[in-house]
Every structure is written in structure tokens, then in C-alpha cells.
Design an enzyme around this catalytic site. Structure first.
Site, short mmCIF file in Angstrom:
data_model
loop_
_atom_site.label_atom_id
_atom_site.label_comp_id
_atom_site.label_asym_id
_atom_site.label_seq_id
_atom_site.Cartn_x
_atom_site.Cartn_y
_atom_site.Cartn_z
N SER A 1 64.91 5.02 -58.63
CA SER A 1 64.99 4.49 -59.99
C SER A 1 65.83 5.41 -60.87
O SER A 1 67.01 5.60 -60.59
CB SER A 1 63.57 4.28 -60.53
N ASP B 1 61.13 -6.68 -57.29
CA ASP B 1 61.01 -5.56 -58.25
C ASP B 1 61.18 -6.12 -59.67
O ASP B 1 62.25 -6.64 -60.01
CB ASP B 1 62.12 -4.56 -57.91
N HIS C 1 58.95 -2.17 -56.96
CA HIS C 1 59.47 -0.88 -57.43
C HIS C 1 58.60 0.30 -57.01
O HIS C 1 58.90 1.44 -57.35
CB HIS C 1 59.55 -0.93 -58.96
#
Lengths: 293, 293
Positions: free
Chosen positions: A152, A234, A271
Site C-alpha cells: 500500500s 480490495d 487489502h
């Protein structure tokens, strides 16, 4: 002279996971922590090193505890270093107010806004300071064999640190990979907020230095070794925070095929670290190809 | 009629990790949570199930996130169910005061002290109620193929639930394993405190029902399949909270060889999930031998 203080040590997969603390000049004199996994063969000589940059709200612990990286790294004989995600305790007004800015959200840049410039220098911290501290401490790391990956915000960090080291000709890292990276941060809310806050030049300054999609346009076909995984389930991907398609298109436009820049869409994954751990071994083995070449 | 409420779902290793909530009669009507990992092949039919009991202060999340169990379970085609470690929110005076008693520390028994008897019934919750709820929900679990493992307090739980199911002739579980189990709890401070608190009959009641070292003396050479790992660098082991040697001696005295009851001392490992994750795949493969036989 910077001294490393050992805070704890855990045996893992035949090797050792050690937590260190030191006074960080790059972070304005604050205490900084990192975890270092040394594989079993590090007792016999220097080993290659892989840096793992974590995402928003994380610390040096998340990847070490939940990434499922240590087993494969032990097999491959590769060290992994887990830095923190920001300075801690700078006492800047508003620093603790948001989960996506300030503490836990350093974005792996060097701040130019005077309010943050003394402390928010995670770029220097990760690329220069930590390697120097590790070297000075005599730890069994082969600094000629470095690669980098992240998740991320940390995926953004891994890609931009790697591409900048290619662009500068320094080639500090042999390969880069990312899980669900913020791939085009000048075009998404997280990145816009961070860059407007940390950088005097705002988005324009970021386009030049801190956006993987912009940086890959400038690499002039220098050889690259990049792997990206993201999940179609996600919610941050669905909200347009990650934009891996933009990075992929820029890579193909710049002449990179999928051997050099591979971007994989993973059906249904989200995620979380459940996603990361699923593909963790893949990423370690990917980097091993270059770290052990 | 108990209904399972799905709280979240994460794709992992080709399968799915789902968090559920339901009103637990065994826990006095409180909400109870558990995580269930379903391997990819669960979409094609029923799969065997392995219960994982966590340690003091943990919840249903620790093992799922940090144990490194899901990858091997996916490969083997085995589901893993992660219960919580105690009732939550019973509002009993003093319940939240200590980390090793009350909330987060249910010790996998049925309380007989009236103060706790309405809510602290993790034994019934884990052995009867959760399997019934899973069955009633039509989840793809083969209830004829169950095994159990756990860590520390949960290692105590796994060994005692297994041995009691052998002693009762019910043989609910095909195999049991444990990381750093509290192996002789009537002889250590954690166990003494728990049993004096939860049980009207105190230590004597516990000797009869809830002490793996005492229970294995009574199995009369019934076939057993047990694997135990503990680390020599574990401070709780060093402090005499775990006492795996007592369990090992009782097992050998009762006529079990190391094929039936294997207790491994792992040099330098501690009590953490870094230790558990190192040997997690071993334990999954151990249980697969019996679950898939």
C-alpha cells in the site's frame, strides 16, 4: 556515533528476528525502531537484504508478524529489514489527528514544508541512514545485494525508491515488488493529502519525485525488475486509491514487457495481510532471483 | 434457533477466512465470535476440520493472523476453526482485572463456582456448541473428521479436550497437538489461580478433569496421536508454568512411545507466534495424517 540498541530478539525459522532502536538524525533526533530478520546462514557470513515498507497506520511489526515472509526468507538465506512508517513523537500540531497523514503515514519522502522538514524524512531514513547504521553495527549484511518491497503506502515507497535509484544511476536496489501499491499517488486522495501537507511544492514536486507512474515514464528503457500484486476485492482499489492500471499502462508505454514489469490482478483478494501472506512467498522468491544472481 | 451472522470475509490462499458471530447459550447468552478458514476444495464438498485454541489474552484472530497455518491448511484441504478464549462482557465483578483470569482466560473448562458458572463454559462452547452451530448452518465441514491444537492455555485446552474425548470413549478428535502447552496446570501458578477461581472443587476437581498430565495416566493404553513442541528459550517454560516434562514422563509411564506421544524440545525458541509460525506447517501436516486417513 549512532549506537544500535537491541530491544528484543525472537528465534524464528532457524534464524533470528531482532528489534533495534537508535537515535535517528534523519528523523530529527527522534528514536527510530526497526526489525531485522537474519536467516540461519547469517551466522556464517554476509547475506543479501530485502527491505519491507509497511502501509498506513502500521509499524515495524506488521510485516514481521503477519506477512508470512520469514519462512521463505529463511529458506532463501535472505535478511529482511522492517522499518517503521513515520517518525514517532515529533510533537507537531495535528500530527496525531488523522490515520492517513502524520504519525504512521510518512509516505517515504523527505518533507520540504518547514513544518515537517525536520522530522518527516523517511526517504533518507530508509535509503541512507538505516543501511549506514546496519553497516556500522557490523551486522552480517551484504550491502551490495539490496532489494525492496512493500504494501500500500509501502508499495508506493518500494516502487518510488527503486525507480529513483535507477534514475539516479545509483541502482541501490536490484528489484522491487509491491502488494496493492498506491501506484499513482498524485492522482488519488491519499497521495494528494500527503503531498500537499509534506511538500512545499505540493503535487508538482511529488510528480517529479514521488509518483511511480510518473517516474517509470522517465527511465529510458533502463532494465527493470518489478512485480506488483493487487486484489480485485480490495475496497481501496475499488475507490481509486491504488490505480495500478495507470502504472501498468505507463510501464507498457515506456517499453517494458511483463518480464520486466509484471502487474498481476488477483481475483477476489482484499487489502489485508491475508492477501499479502498468500503471495508473500512468491515475492521472496522473486527477489531471490536477483539478490542471489 | 441459533443463527450465524457473517461479520467479515477475507480471501486467503485460494480459500476464505470468515468471521462469524452468534448468541452462545453455553456462554450464558453472550455474543461469541469465531474465525473459520475454508480451504479451496470446500467449494466442492465437505472437508475435515482442525480446531485451534489460542492462549491467554488472545482472541479468535491471533492464530488466524500470525500462526502461518492457512497456507498449509489450504494445501492439505483442511478447514481451521479459531474460537475466542473466553466469554466477553459477562459483567462479573473482577473479570477484567487480570490478564491471566477472566476475560481472555477461559481455560477451556466449564465453571462450577456459581459466580462464573453461567458464562464461563468454554468446554461446552468449543466441543459441543460450535460444532452444532457449524453443522446447523450447513457449512461444508465433515464432523466425523475433527482434530484439535492450541498454544499455551490453548495447548492445555487441546490436550485436555482430546484426552477427555478418548477417556469418555467418544473420540471426537482424531489427533491433538500443542505449542508450549500448560501441561500440568494443577502444579503451576496460572492453573492454580484459574481452577481456584472457576471451580467449586478447586484443584481436586481440576485434577480429575482438566490436567493433561493427570488425564494421560488414566487412558489405559488407548491409542493416542499427540504432538507437542515447546521452546527452551520460553520464559514461561523457564518459570515452571508449562511443565512439559511432567506430561512427557506421565505419557511414558503410561506406556506411550514417541510415535504416539511426541514431545519436542526446540532449542532457543520462545513463547511467541514467531515460534508457533516456525512449526505451524509441521502441525498441520501432522493432523492431516489422521484427518485424511
Amino acid at each position: 556515533m549512532t549506537t544500535l540498541e537491541k530491544l528484543s530478539s525472537n528465534k524464528a525459522f532457524g534464524g533470528e528476528l531482532v528489534k533495534y532502536k537508535f537515535k535517528s538524525a534523519a528523523l530529527g533526533g527522534l528514536d527510530a525502531r526497526f526489525n531485522l530478520f537474519l536467516p540461519p546462514n547469517a551466522t556464517n557470513g554476509k547475506v543479501p537484504i530485502l527491505y519491507y515498507l509497511s502501509g498506513l497506520t502500521c509499524t515495524e511489526d506488521n510485516g514481521a508478524q503477519k506477512g508470512a515472509f520469514l519462512g521463505p526468507a529463511s529458506q532463501e538465506g535472505i535478511a529482511i529489514l522492517f522499518p517503521d512508517t513515520s517518525p514517532r513523537g515529533a510533537s507537531i500540531e495535528g500530527e496525531e489527528d488523522d490515520w492517513d497523514f502524520g504519525t504512521g503515514a510518512g509516505f517515504y519522502l523527505n518533507a520540504t514544508n518547514p513544518k515537517y522538514a525536520k522530522h518527516y524524512n523517511m526517504l533518507t531514513h530508509v535509503t541512507i541512514e538505516i543501511p549506514q547504521v546496519v553497516e556500522a553495527a557490523g551486522l552480517p549484511i551484504d550491502s551490495n545485494r539490496q532489494s525492496i518491497f512493500g504494501h500500500s503506502m509501502g508499495g508506493h515507497g518500494a516502487l518510488t525508491l527503486y525507480l529513483n535509484s535507477v534514475l539516479s544511476g545509483q541502482k541501490q536496489y536490484r528489484s522491487a515488488s509491491a502488494f496493492s501499491p498506491i501506484s499513482n499517488p498524485t492522482k488519488c486522495p491519499w497521495g494528494e493529502k500527503a503531498f500537499k501537507g509534506y511538500l512545499q511544492g505540493g503535487i508538482e514536486e511529488a510528480k517529479d519525485k514521488y509518483d511511480a507512474t510518473e517516474l517509470i515514464r522517465k527511465t529510458n528503457k533502463e532494465p527493470l525488475h518489478v512485480l506488483v500484486d493487487y486484489g480485485t476485492g480490495d475496497n481501496f482499489y475499488q475507490q481509486g486509491q491504488l490505480l495500478p492500471e495507470n502504472f501498468l499502462k505507463a510501464a507498457r508505454d515506456a517499453g517494458y514487457d511483463e518480464v520486466q514489469v509484471r502487474v498481476r490482478s488477483q481475483e477476489g483478494y482484499d487489502h489485508s495481510y491475508y492477501f499479502i501472506s498468500t503471495f508473500g512467498a512468491d515475492h521472496i522468491h522473486f527477489h531471490a532471483n536477483f539478490l542471489k544472481a
